[in-house]
Scaffold this motif. Structure first.
Motif, mmCIF file in Angstrom:
data_model
loop_
_atom_site.group_PDB
_atom_site.id
_atom_site.type_symbol
_atom_site.label_atom_id
_atom_site.label_comp_id
_atom_site.label_asym_id
_atom_site.label_seq_id
_atom_site.Cartn_x
_atom_site.Cartn_y
_atom_site.Cartn_z
ATOM 1 N N SER A 122 -4.168 -9.981 1.059
ATOM 2 C CA SER A 122 -3.804 -8.594 1.353
ATOM 3 C C SER A 122 -2.516 -8.454 2.158
ATOM 4 C CB SER A 122 -4.949 -7.890 2.083
ATOM 5 O OG SER A 122 -5.197 -8.529 3.317
ATOM 6 N N ARG A 123 -2.155 -9.440 2.934
ATOM 7 C CA ARG A 123 -0.935 -9.356 3.763
ATOM 8 C C ARG A 123 0.307 -9.880 3.043
ATOM 9 N NH1 ARG A 123 -0.296 -6.367 7.625
ATOM 10 N NH2 ARG A 123 0.940 -7.827 8.803
ATOM 11 N N PHE A 156 -3.084 -6.502 -3.192
ATOM 12 C CA PHE A 156 -2.440 -7.800 -3.081
ATOM 13 C C PHE A 156 -3.468 -8.826 -2.636
ATOM 14 C CE2 PHE A 156 0.958 -4.801 -2.892
ATOM 15 C CZ PHE A 156 2.054 -5.445 -3.446
ATOM 16 N N TYR A 210 3.616 -10.274 1.470
ATOM 17 C CA TYR A 210 4.863 -9.500 1.565
ATOM 18 C C TYR A 210 4.755 -8.316 2.517
ATOM 19 C CZ TYR A 210 5.917 -12.269 -2.541
ATOM 20 O OH TYR A 210 6.089 -13.309 -3.406
ATOM 21 N N ALA A 211 3.815 -8.329 3.441
ATOM 22 C CA ALA A 211 3.656 -7.227 4.395
ATOM 23 C C ALA A 211 4.883 -7.068 5.286
ATOM 24 C CB ALA A 211 2.411 -7.440 5.248
ATOM 25 N N ARG A 212 5.591 -8.140 5.513
ATOM 26 C CA ARG A 212 6.790 -8.060 6.359
ATOM 27 C C ARG A 212 8.028 -7.607 5.585
ATOM 28 N NH1 ARG A 212 6.377 -13.171 10.509
ATOM 29 N NH2 ARG A 212 4.373 -12.555 11.363
ATOM 30 N N ARG A 239 7.217 -4.858 -1.446
ATOM 31 C CA ARG A 239 5.865 -4.417 -1.847
ATOM 32 C C ARG A 239 5.938 -3.130 -2.658
ATOM 33 N NH1 ARG A 239 1.071 -6.551 1.198
ATOM 34 N NH2 ARG A 239 0.027 -4.608 0.707
ATOM 35 N N PRO A 297 8.311 -4.588 3.355
ATOM 36 C CA PRO A 297 7.712 -3.414 2.718
ATOM 37 C C PRO A 297 8.467 -2.921 1.491
ATOM 38 C CG PRO A 297 8.421 -2.915 4.972
ATOM 39 C CD PRO A 297 8.626 -4.369 4.749
#
Length: 76
Positions: A11-12, A8, A14-16, A21, A18
């Motif tokens: 890189s972060r 991505f 949509y990290a919140r 992602r 999951p």
């Protein structure tokens, strides 16, 4: 290509969220051209100019030499 080869940018992204992602990675892999070894998911879901209805995300696919071989719009 497997999930470890989908990146991505940033890189972060949509990290919140999951689950989103994971869904995106599955769609990116399912849509990959045969010669693709890595994929880069670019920022943000958007509606495409072509249809203007369905949300899509832009993905760059790269071969073993690191050259971009395709850019696709993956629909949700």
């Amino acid at each position: 290509m497997d999930a470890s080869n989908v990146f991505f940018n940033p890189s972060r992204m949509y990290a919140r969220i999951p689950r989103l992602r994971v869904l995106m990675v599955e769609l990116v892999i399912a849509s990959a051209p045969a010669e693709a070894v890595t994929a880069e998911v670019l920022p943000g879901w958007h509606t495409g100019l072509r249809d203007g209805v369905y949300p899509e995300v832009t993905v760059n696919y790269f071969n073993a030499d690191g050259l971009r071989i395709d850019r696709r719009h993956i629909y949700c």
